[in-house]
Write an enzyme that holds these catalytic residues in place. Sequence first.
Site, PDB file in Angstrom:
ATOM      1  CE  LYS A 251     -53.351  87.416   4.602  1.00 51.16           C
ATOM      2  NZ  LYS A 251     -54.418  86.408   4.640  1.00 51.16           N
TER       3      LYS A 251
ATOM      4  NE  ARG B  42     -59.049  91.919   2.100  1.00 55.04           N
ATOM      5  CZ  ARG B  42     -59.280  91.859   0.801  1.00 55.04           C
ATOM      6  NH1 ARG B  42     -60.231  91.085   0.339  1.00 55.04           N
ATOM      7  NH2 ARG B  42     -58.555  92.559  -0.048  1.00 55.04           N
TER       8      ARG B  42
ATOM      9  NE  ARG C 188     -50.181  83.225  -5.297  1.00 49.91           N
ATOM     10  CZ  ARG C 188     -50.813  83.757  -4.241  1.00 49.91           C
ATOM     11  NH1 ARG C 188     -50.231  83.817  -3.081  1.00 49.91           N
ATOM     12  NH2 ARG C 188     -52.012  84.236  -4.379  1.00 49.91           N
TER      13      ARG C 188
ATOM     14  NE  ARG D 120     -55.606  81.891  -7.395  1.00 44.79           N
ATOM     15  CZ  ARG D 120     -55.777  82.116  -6.102  1.00 44.79           C
ATOM     16  NH1 ARG D 120     -56.201  81.167  -5.319  1.00 44.79           N
ATOM     17  NH2 ARG D 120     -55.514  83.286  -5.570  1.00 44.79           N
TER      18      ARG D 120
ATOM     19  NE  ARG E  73     -55.114  89.006  -5.432  1.00 41.59           N
ATOM     20  CZ  ARG E  73     -54.274  87.971  -5.430  1.00 41.59           C
ATOM     21  NH1 ARG E  73     -53.621  87.636  -6.516  1.00 41.59           N
ATOM     22  NH2 ARG E  73     -54.092  87.279  -4.343  1.00 41.59           N
TER      23      ARG E  73
END
Length: 211
Positions: free
Chosen positions: A9, A83, A122, A155, A166
């Site tokens: 996104k 959201r 990632r 992270r 998440r």
Amino acid sequence: MMGPPGSGKGTQSARIAEHFRVPHLSTGALFRAALENDPESDVAKAAAVITNGGLVDDSVVMDVVAAVLTEYDCNVVLDGFPRTTHQADLFEHWLFSVGRQIDKVVFLHVPNDELVERLGARRTCKACGYIASLRLEDADTGIPCPRCGEDLYRREDDRPTAISRRLAIYESLTAPLLAKYIATGQLLSIDGTQSPDGVFKNICDSITNQI
Ligand SMILES: [Zn+2]
């Protein structure tokens, strides 16, 4: 722009904004900037909660977005907001009060198992903040930042338990939001599993055909 974590996104929002020469407003970036500028501000405290995968009061988020949007008297790519349906309702009221509107809602659809794989591979640069999307087998080989050569790290919110949390939060909040935008005819659902160029072309074609 809507899409779960790992859907591409952010990347696509930036490309669309550049292509149509409009500002790219990412709520994530706005919150991170607030956190750096004034860690004691309400916005920064909200940012800290969001960074840990949690949620903040919708009116706080709406205030930040309204303050930023007021600065732009043009079309924008809004990335990361609303959201929730409650945020969407607040946003709709605010837009109406200032005589503006949402033209299209682009949703990048990627199945959960692919998202888990993408997010698990990632890594973020310690020096320049670049987010590297690696192949899973390369993720822990000590590969350096492709942009500046410094070390990459994982992270907190790209760790497995955080990833599941998440995605679950995202899904529970956005399912009703998607239903809302399907009902209003504003939703453009795009297959996010294509190559980044394929996704970009698909979004451009859809937007151009619809406006
Ligand atoms: Zn770097």
